[in-house]
Motif scaffolding. Structure first.
Motif, PDB file in Angstrom:
ATOM      1  N   ALA A  66       0.829  -1.203   0.000  1.00  0.00           N
ATOM      2  CA  ALA A  66       0.000   0.000   0.000  1.00  0.00           C
ATOM      3  C   ALA A  66       0.866   1.257   0.000  1.00  0.00           C
ATOM      4  O   ALA A  66       0.526   2.265  -0.637  1.00  0.00           O
ATOM      5  N   GLN A  67       1.974   1.197   0.692  1.00  0.00           N
ATOM      6  CA  GLN A  67       2.876   2.349   0.744  1.00  0.00           C
ATOM      7  C   GLN A  67       3.463   2.657  -0.630  1.00  0.00           C
ATOM      8  O   GLN A  67       3.514   3.815  -1.057  1.00  0.00           O
ATOM      9  N   GLN A  68       3.904   1.619  -1.334  1.00  0.00           N
ATOM     10  CA  GLN A  68       4.460   1.831  -2.668  1.00  0.00           C
ATOM     11  C   GLN A  68       3.397   2.334  -3.635  1.00  0.00           C
ATOM     12  O   GLN A  68       3.668   3.193  -4.495  1.00  0.00           O
ATOM     13  N   GLN A  69       2.172   1.842  -3.486  1.00  0.00           N
ATOM     14  CA  GLN A  69       1.090   2.318  -4.346  1.00  0.00           C
ATOM     15  C   GLN A  69       0.805   3.792  -4.079  1.00  0.00           C
ATOM     16  O   GLN A  69       0.589   4.583  -5.012  1.00  0.00           O
ATOM     17  N   ALA A  70       0.824   4.175  -2.816  1.00  0.00           N
ATOM     18  CA  ALA A  70       0.590   5.575  -2.466  1.00  0.00           C
ATOM     19  C   ALA A  70       1.691   6.471  -3.019  1.00  0.00           C
ATOM     20  O   ALA A  70       1.433   7.573  -3.516  1.00  0.00           O
ATOM     21  N   LEU A  71       2.932   5.984  -2.966  1.00  0.00           N
ATOM     22  CA  LEU A  71       4.044   6.761  -3.509  1.00  0.00           C
ATOM     23  C   LEU A  71       3.897   6.967  -5.012  1.00  0.00           C
ATOM     24  O   LEU A  71       4.176   8.048  -5.540  1.00  0.00           O
ATOM     25  N   ASN A  72       3.472   5.920  -5.711  1.00  0.00           N
ATOM     26  CA  ASN A  72       3.286   6.037  -7.157  1.00  0.00           C
ATOM     27  C   ASN A  72       2.189   7.059  -7.488  1.00  0.00           C
ATOM     28  O   ASN A  72       2.298   7.812  -8.453  1.00  0.00           O
ATOM     29  N   GLU A  73       1.125   7.044  -6.677  1.00  0.00           N
ATOM     30  CA  GLU A  73       0.046   7.994  -6.908  1.00  0.00           C
ATOM     31  C   GLU A  73       0.508   9.422  -6.636  1.00  0.00           C
ATOM     32  O   GLU A  73       0.101  10.369  -7.321  1.00  0.00           O
ATOM     33  N   GLU A  74       1.376   9.579  -5.620  1.00  0.00           N
ATOM     34  CA  GLU A  74       1.865  10.903  -5.290  1.00  0.00           C
ATOM     35  C   GLU A  74       2.773  11.478  -6.379  1.00  0.00           C
ATOM     36  O   GLU A  74       2.970  12.684  -6.469  1.00  0.00           O
ATOM     37  N   LYS A  75       3.344  10.602  -7.197  1.00  0.00           N
ATOM     38  CA  LYS A  75       4.244  11.072  -8.242  1.00  0.00           C
ATOM     39  C   LYS A  75       3.493  11.572  -9.473  1.00  0.00           C
ATOM     40  O   LYS A  75       4.086  11.830 -10.510  1.00  0.00           O
ATOM     41  N   ALA A  76       2.166  11.667  -9.350  1.00  0.00           N
ATOM     42  CA  ALA A  76       1.385  12.240 -10.452  1.00  0.00           C
ATOM     43  C   ALA A  76       1.860  13.669 -10.700  1.00  0.00           C
ATOM     44  O   ALA A  76       2.370  14.345  -9.816  1.00  0.00           O
ATOM     45  N   ALA A  77       1.674  14.114 -11.911  1.00  0.00           N
ATOM     46  CA  ALA A  77       2.252  15.393 -12.326  1.00  0.00           C
ATOM     47  C   ALA A  77       1.480  16.579 -11.737  1.00  0.00           C
ATOM     48  O   ALA A  77       0.836  17.349 -12.442  1.00  0.00           O
ATOM     49  N   ASP A  78       1.508  16.753 -10.395  1.00  0.00           N
ATOM     50  CA  ASP A  78       0.951  17.945  -9.784  1.00  0.00           C
ATOM     51  C   ASP A  78       2.038  19.013  -9.692  1.00  0.00           C
ATOM     52  O   ASP A  78       3.188  18.783 -10.053  1.00  0.00           O
ATOM     53  N   MET A  79       1.687  20.172  -9.206  1.00  0.00           N
ATOM     54  CA  MET A  79       2.629  21.281  -9.183  1.00  0.00           C
ATOM     55  C   MET A  79       3.830  21.004  -8.281  1.00  0.00           C
ATOM     56  O   MET A  79       4.962  21.348  -8.625  1.00  0.00           O
ATOM     57  N   LEU A  80       3.596  20.361  -7.116  1.00  0.00           N
ATOM     58  CA  LEU A  80       4.702  20.070  -6.218  1.00  0.00           C
ATOM     59  C   LEU A  80       5.723  19.163  -6.874  1.00  0.00           C
ATOM     60  O   LEU A  80       6.941  19.374  -6.777  1.00  0.00           O
ATOM     61  N   SER A  81       5.229  18.132  -7.575  1.00  0.00           N
ATOM     62  CA  SER A  81       6.129  17.204  -8.258  1.00  0.00           C
ATOM     63  C   SER A  81       6.932  17.922  -9.338  1.00  0.00           C
ATOM     64  O   SER A  81       8.130  17.686  -9.507  1.00  0.00           O
ATOM     65  N   LEU A  82       6.258  18.825 -10.078  1.00  0.00           N
ATOM     66  CA  LEU A  82       6.942  19.561 -11.139  1.00  0.00           C
ATOM     67  C   LEU A  82       8.024  20.479 -10.562  1.00  0.00           C
ATOM     68  O   LEU A  82       9.108  20.626 -11.136  1.00  0.00           O
ATOM     69  N   ARG A  83       7.731  21.106  -9.433  1.00  0.00           N
ATOM     70  CA  ARG A  83       8.722  21.974  -8.805  1.00  0.00           C
ATOM     71  C   ARG A  83       9.933  21.178  -8.325  1.00  0.00           C
ATOM     72  O   ARG A  83      11.077  21.622  -8.485  1.00  0.00           O
ATOM     73  N   CYS A  84       9.677  20.033  -7.725  1.00  0.00           N
ATOM     74  CA  CYS A  84      10.787  19.181  -7.262  1.00  0.00           C
ATOM     75  C   CYS A  84      11.639  18.715  -8.434  1.00  0.00           C
ATOM     76  O   CYS A  84      12.870  18.655  -8.344  1.00  0.00           O
ATOM     77  N   THR A  85      10.988  18.369  -9.533  1.00  0.00           N
ATOM     78  CA  THR A  85      11.720  17.927 -10.723  1.00  0.00           C
ATOM     79  C   THR A  85      12.587  19.058 -11.279  1.00  0.00           C
ATOM     80  O   THR A  85      13.755  18.847 -11.632  1.00  0.00           O
ATOM     81  N   ALA A  86      12.015  20.243 -11.328  1.00  0.00           N
ATOM     82  CA  ALA A  86      12.774  21.391 -11.833  1.00  0.00           C
ATOM     83  C   ALA A  86      13.970  21.691 -10.935  1.00  0.00           C
ATOM     84  O   ALA A  86      15.081  21.966 -11.418  1.00  0.00           O
ATOM     85  N   LEU A  87      13.770  21.619  -9.624  1.00  0.00           N
ATOM     86  CA  LEU A  87      14.858  21.885  -8.686  1.00  0.00           C
ATOM     87  C   LEU A  87      15.925  20.807  -8.765  1.00  0.00           C
ATOM     88  O   LEU A  87      17.128  21.095  -8.705  1.00  0.00           O
ATOM     89  N   ALA A  88      15.499  19.558  -8.922  1.00  0.00           N
ATOM     90  CA  ALA A  88      16.451  18.451  -9.025  1.00  0.00           C
ATOM     91  C   ALA A  88      17.318  18.579 -10.271  1.00  0.00           C
ATOM     92  O   ALA A  88      18.523  18.311 -10.243  1.00  0.00           O
ATOM     93  N   GLN A  89      16.713  19.006 -11.378  1.00  0.00           N
ATOM     94  CA  GLN A  89      17.466  19.194 -12.619  1.00  0.00           C
ATOM     95  C   GLN A  89      18.441  20.367 -12.493  1.00  0.00           C
ATOM     96  O   GLN A  89      19.577  20.300 -12.952  1.00  0.00           O
ATOM     97  N   LYS A  90      17.989  21.443 -11.853  1.00  0.00           N
ATOM     98  CA  LYS A  90      18.829  22.627 -11.704  1.00  0.00           C
ATOM     99  C   LYS A  90      20.050  22.348 -10.845  1.00  0.00           C
ATOM    100  O   LYS A  90      21.170  22.782 -11.164  1.00  0.00           O
ATOM    101  N   LEU A  91      19.871  21.579  -9.752  1.00  0.00           N
ATOM    102  CA  LEU A  91      20.968  21.299  -8.813  1.00  0.00           C
ATOM    103  C   LEU A  91      21.668  19.971  -9.094  1.00  0.00           C
ATOM    104  O   LEU A  91      22.569  19.580  -8.361  1.00  0.00           O
ATOM    105  N   LYS A  92      21.219  19.258 -10.140  1.00  0.00           N
ATOM    106  CA  LYS A  92      21.806  17.975 -10.528  1.00  0.00           C
ATOM    107  C   LYS A  92      21.785  16.969  -9.381  1.00  0.00           C
ATOM    108  O   LYS A  92      22.795  16.352  -9.029  1.00  0.00           O
ATOM    109  N   LEU A  93      20.600  16.811  -8.785  1.00  0.00           N
ATOM    110  CA  LEU A  93      20.428  15.833  -7.714  1.00  0.00           C
ATOM    111  C   LEU A  93      20.427  14.424  -8.287  1.00  0.00           C
ATOM    112  O   LEU A  93      20.052  14.205  -9.450  1.00  0.00           O
TER     113      LEU A  93
END
Length: 478
Positions: free
Chosen positions: A390-417
């Motif tokens: 259930a935890q892994q399923q919830a994590l997959n659902e949270e990775k839907a393309a909402d604004m928070l996910s997009l911001r994290c992705t942009a920050l990760a790309q900028k800082l090369k995480l």
């Protein structure tokens, strides 16, 4: 006893591969010094790597798989003929040809059966594979005692029977409940201990096969019967444990049994009389057969609960067994020139097996403890499998393309995480605790703290709130 009422005989076709690979490689034909097992396992290892790469690149359609099936069956049939039939030119050339053909064919055949087993409920798959081991060992006894020509005919037919029963089994596979996918790119690394432990065990068996230790094993009809009888007893005992007593299987405890069998043979066999010591050394062969069948079942169970395809899971997992075996076989040959006394080798192997069992097959890893967990958790409302799933399923659902996910992705790309830092960043931004993150990735909280420390440094923040603020301030380009 419900298992025996519902079993389909065609599902037992996996034993054809066990019969084929054992009897093809253990019949006493002259090899002229050609290391049969080393060559076959090296070729098999290369084939497994090719399977992983091909399957990860693009899944094969069923029509292409059927064509590969036909080629694999033909390779195995040719291999059995070269290895088991007393040809006028029998020797290094025919042994090499048989080893190469067999190595290519048997890996794919195993993988195809792994696909079938990965569709089964573990409550059916576990007793099925144990019954397969028992019947396969009984059949191996008969084939081992046959004259060369009848034995060759049987072995040439085995691949055909293996695929015929596979197709029938696949067409009539019993539906299984939907499985939780708790092995994915985030969590699959939690299985490294299992892979390493299997690799060390296989390496030690390879060393044993090519050193004077192997000469302790008795030969002849009585020894053959004794070895296979031991395999049958172990398989039937575990079958009764799972079916009659309705008990589960623990991957760690299974390896304790393997350690007992191996250590008993290696410690006591050299000090007994030749005959008794030789029969006792058959425990090594019993342990090896047991490991193969349990590893196959474990990989099928992992594949069933994985986001990866069954062929990828099987090929990657089986590689941890085949390649170290070949390397150990090569090293064992070299050790004979350095230390002809096998006592030191024996002591080193026992010590190594004890260390591996103690440190790599405990229950500290959540990823490893989930192997066979559905078999152990029957009837429980809140189980580890359900919780992690259930935890892994919830994590997959949270990775839907909402604004928070997009911001994290942009920050990760900028800082090369790193990918792991990116995912931890997103979970922290969602307010998840270090304990939650550790469970989600099957890692320790200390490891999470290390990732968080690196994140703080890269983001130039000093607290979780500052991290959240930094994420919310990140602009997302449309």
């Amino acid at each position: 006893m419900r298992f025996f009422k519902t079993i389909q005989p065609c599902n037992l076709g996996l034993m054809c591969i066990h019969i084929w690979i054992y009897c093809s490689t253990h019949r006493a034909l002259p090899t002229d010094g050609m290391p049969l097992m080393t060559v076959m396992y090296l070729v098999l290892s290369v084939s497994l790597v090719a399977m992983v790469l091909a399957d990860r690149a693009r899944p094969l359609p069923e029509s292409a798989k059927r064509r590969i099936d036909a080629a694999s069956a033909a390779f195995m049939m040719g291999s059995a003929f070269f290895l088991a039939f007393p040809l006028p030119l029998s020797g290094a050339l025919t042994t090499f040809a048989g080893a190469v053909l067999g190595g290519v064919g048997v890996g794919w055949t195993y993988a195809r059966w792994a696909e079938f087993y990965s569709q089964l409920d573990i409550h059916y798959a576990a007793p099925l594979v144990l019954l397969t081991m028992a019947l396969g060992s009984l059949a191996k006894t008969v084939v081992d005692l046959l004259p060369p020509v009848p034995a060759t005919i049987v072995l040439v037919c085995m691949p055909v029977v293996a695929y015929a029963t596979l197709y029938r089994s696949t067409a009539s596979v019993r539906p299984a409940p939907e499985a939780y996918r708790y092995y994915n790119s985030r969590t699959v690394t939690s299985l490294w201990r299992v892979g390493f432990g299997i690799a060390v065990y296989s390496f030690t068996v390879g060393v044993i096969q090519s050193t004077p230790l192997a000469q302790l094993a008795s030969t002849g009809a009585v020894a053959i019967v004794a070895k296979h009888a031991g395999e049958i007893i172990v398989a039937l005992a575990l079958l009764a444990w799972v079916v009659a007593l309705k008990r589960g299987l623990s991957f760690g405890r299974i390896w304790n049994l393997v350690l007992v069998l191996m250590a008993t043979a290696l410690i006591f066999a050299p000090y007994l009389e030749d005959v008794m010591g030789g029969y006792l050394f058959t425990f090594v062969g019993v342990a090896q057969t047991f490991v193969i069948i349990i590893l196959f079942l474990a990989l099928a169970d992992i594949a069933r609960h994985s986001s990866y395809r069954a062929i990828t899971v099987f090929a990657a997992g089986w590689l941890a067994y085949t390649l170290p075996f070949a390397v150990g076989d090569i090293l064992g040959e070299s050790l004979q020139a350095v230390t002809p006394d096998a006592s030191m080798v024996m002591a080193a192997i026992v010590w190594l097996l004890v260390i591996v069992t103690l440190f790599f097959f405990d229950e500290s890893s959540a990823g490893k403890s989930l192997i066979f967990t559905e078999l152990n958790d029957e009837g429980d409302e809140d189980t580890s499998a359900k919780r992690f799933g259930a935890q892994q399923q919830a994590l997959n659902e949270e990775k839907a393309a909402d604004m928070l996910s997009l911001r994290c992705t942009a920050l990760a790309q900028k800082l090369k995480l790193t990918p792991r830092e990116h995912e931890i960043l997103e979970l922290m931004a969602r307010g998840r605790s270090k304990t939650y993150i550790a469970e989600a990735f099957f890692i320790s909280e200390n490891t999470v703290r290390g990732h968080v420390k690196h994140l703080y440094a890269k983001l130039d923040v000093h607290s979780k709130q500052e991290l959240v603020d930094r994420v919310e301030q990140t602009e997302v380009r449309g």
